[in-house]
Design a protein around this motif. Structure first.
Motif, PDB file in Angstrom:
ATOM      1  N   LEU A  15      -1.797  -7.997   3.242  1.00 40.88           N
ATOM      2  CA  LEU A  15      -2.655  -7.850   4.174  1.00 40.88           C
ATOM      3  C   LEU A  15      -2.014  -7.696   5.693  1.00 40.88           C
ATOM      4  O   LEU A  15      -2.412  -7.133   6.611  1.00 40.88           O
ATOM      5  N   ASP A  16      -0.760  -8.275   5.712  1.00 42.16           N
ATOM      6  CA  ASP A  16      -0.023  -8.200   7.113  1.00 42.16           C
ATOM      7  C   ASP A  16       0.266  -6.702   7.164  1.00 42.16           C
ATOM      8  O   ASP A  16       0.260  -6.036   8.268  1.00 42.16           O
ATOM      9  N   ALA A  17       0.847  -6.157   6.350  1.00 47.91           N
ATOM     10  CA  ALA A  17       1.374  -4.772   6.219  1.00 47.91           C
ATOM     11  C   ALA A  17       0.171  -3.828   6.317  1.00 47.91           C
ATOM     12  O   ALA A  17       0.373  -2.651   7.286  1.00 47.91           O
ATOM     13  N   VAL A  32      -1.343   4.004   1.272  1.00 44.59           N
ATOM     14  CA  VAL A  32      -1.074   2.887   0.503  1.00 44.59           C
ATOM     15  C   VAL A  32       0.516   2.745   0.113  1.00 44.59           C
ATOM     16  O   VAL A  32       1.032   1.798   0.173  1.00 44.59           O
ATOM     17  N   ASN A  33       1.003   3.890   0.106  1.00 47.27           N
ATOM     18  CA  ASN A  33       2.638   3.960  -0.015  1.00 47.27           C
ATOM     19  C   ASN A  33       3.431   3.224   1.168  1.00 47.27           C
ATOM     20  O   ASN A  33       4.185   2.643   1.004  1.00 47.27           O
ATOM     21  N   ARG A  34       2.662   3.682   2.503  1.00 48.30           N
ATOM     22  CA  ARG A  34       3.407   2.901   3.430  1.00 48.30           C
ATOM     23  C   ARG A  34       3.153   1.456   3.654  1.00 48.30           C
ATOM     24  O   ARG A  34       3.821   0.553   3.965  1.00 48.30           O
ATOM     25  N   ILE A  35       1.887   1.046   3.346  1.00 48.64           N
ATOM     26  CA  ILE A  35       1.574  -0.348   3.168  1.00 48.64           C
ATOM     27  C   ILE A  35       2.433  -1.166   2.274  1.00 48.64           C
ATOM     28  O   ILE A  35       2.949  -2.261   2.545  1.00 48.64           O
ATOM     29  N   ALA A  39       5.144  -4.114   2.916  1.00 49.57           N
ATOM     30  CA  ALA A  39       5.132  -5.154   2.424  1.00 49.57           C
ATOM     31  C   ALA A  39       6.061  -5.612   1.518  1.00 49.57           C
ATOM     32  O   ALA A  39       6.211  -6.671   1.069  1.00 49.57           O
ATOM     33  N   GLY A  40       6.914  -4.431   1.062  1.00 49.36           N
ATOM     34  CA  GLY A  40       7.948  -4.800  -0.030  1.00 49.36           C
ATOM     35  C   GLY A  40       7.488  -4.928  -1.332  1.00 49.36           C
ATOM     36  O   GLY A  40       8.149  -5.551  -1.913  1.00 49.36           O
ATOM     37  N   VAL A  41       6.601  -4.405  -1.851  1.00 44.62           N
ATOM     38  CA  VAL A  41       5.948  -4.443  -2.924  1.00 44.62           C
ATOM     39  C   VAL A  41       5.546  -3.392  -3.605  1.00 44.62           C
ATOM     40  O   VAL A  41       5.386  -2.228  -2.849  1.00 44.62           O
ATOM     41  N   VAL A  60      -8.865  -6.768   5.573  1.00 44.63           N
ATOM     42  CA  VAL A  60      -8.185  -6.980   6.927  1.00 44.63           C
ATOM     43  C   VAL A  60      -9.038  -7.190   7.860  1.00 44.63           C
ATOM     44  O   VAL A  60      -8.772  -8.163   8.842  1.00 44.63           O
ATOM     45  N   ILE A  61     -10.079  -6.472   8.031  1.00 46.75           N
ATOM     46  CA  ILE A  61     -11.058  -6.726   9.104  1.00 46.75           C
ATOM     47  C   ILE A  61     -11.722  -8.184   9.163  1.00 46.75           C
ATOM     48  O   ILE A  61     -11.777  -8.771  10.305  1.00 46.75           O
ATOM     49  N   MET A  62     -12.011  -8.628   7.827  1.00 46.14           N
ATOM     50  CA  MET A  62     -13.063  -9.899   7.722  1.00 46.14           C
ATOM     51  C   MET A  62     -12.007 -10.864   8.017  1.00 46.14           C
ATOM     52  O   MET A  62     -12.189 -12.061   8.839  1.00 46.14           O
ATOM     53  N   GLU A  63     -10.404 -10.742   7.719  1.00 40.86           N
ATOM     54  CA  GLU A  63      -9.468 -11.952   8.231  1.00 40.86           C
ATOM     55  C   GLU A  63      -9.301 -11.743   9.616  1.00 40.86           C
ATOM     56  O   GLU A  63      -9.302 -12.788  10.238  1.00 40.86           O
ATOM     57  N   ALA A  64      -9.169 -10.540  10.506  1.00 42.47           N
ATOM     58  CA  ALA A  64      -9.064 -10.607  11.767  1.00 42.47           C
ATOM     59  C   ALA A  64     -10.427 -11.037  12.493  1.00 42.47           C
ATOM     60  O   ALA A  64     -10.160 -11.895  13.412  1.00 42.47           O
TER      61      ALA A  64
END
Length: 192
Positions: A15-17, A32-35, A39-41, A60-64
């Motif tokens: 979510l942060d990434a 998605v590759n950059r995310i 995220a390191g996953v 992400v939008i809902m969380e923000a």
């Protein structure tokens, strides 16, 4: 670390990434590759947790939006000046939410948003609270008043270059003067 804690940590990292990636590049430009790399996953975790890039964006939008709502709730007891100032402050400190909302508007255009019903209920509740503050019905006029308040408080952070050009340069208006002006405009716009 147990499996549940590890899963929660992975979801949090994603979510942060994703928030950073989408704020910078939007839904279409976000990768998605950059995310996954940020995220390191493994990128398959994105699909495992969220199902698709669009669903990740929606999360992400809902969380923000939830962060904003929890940090600065609008209730029948809210001081309207404090609310306008708090929304202004939030967007000045966290312009990523505005960027996400703009990317969302560009991406979906006329389409319904994925979580429109849940998000609409949040705003209906705010309209109800604002109606109590203003001593009038929770009608379309009150809804437009809420929309106006949000717009006035968010606009300087939405288009900072326009603000600079209109005011004659970055040093032409200090933050305190801008904030006070936004609060005054917001109050006048809704008849306070």
């Amino acid at each position: 670390m147990d499996g549940q804690a590890d899963g929660s940590s992975t979801r949090r990292k994603l979510l942060d990434a994703a928030r950073s990636e989408f704020a910078e590049n939007g839904i279409a430009g976000g990768r998605v590759n950059r995310i996954a790399e940020r995220a390191g996953v493994n990128k398959e975790r994105i699909y495992g947790y969220f199902g698709s890039k669009e669903k990740l964006f929606d999360a992400v939008i809902m969380e923000a939006l939830t962060e904003l709502g929890q940090a600065h709730p609008l209730t029948p007891e809210t001081d309207i000046e404090e609310y306008i100032g708090a929304v202004f402050d939030f967007h000045r400190a966290r312009p990523d939410l505005l960027r996400l909302l703009m990317w969302e508007s560009l991406h979906y255009r006329e389409e319904d948003l994925p979580s429109v019903e849940a998000r609409s209920q949040v705003y209906l509740d705010k309209v109800q609270s604002l109606s109590g503050l203003l001593g009038r019905e929770a009608d379309v006029r009150t809804a437009i008043s809420l929309f106006t308040l949000i717009g006035i408080a968010a606009w300087p952070s939405t288009v900072p270059h326009l603000l600079t050009m209109v005011t004659g340069g970055a040093e032409a208006v200090d933050e305190a003067t801008l904030r006070a002006s936004i609060i005054e405009l917001g109050k006048r716009a809704i008849g306070c």
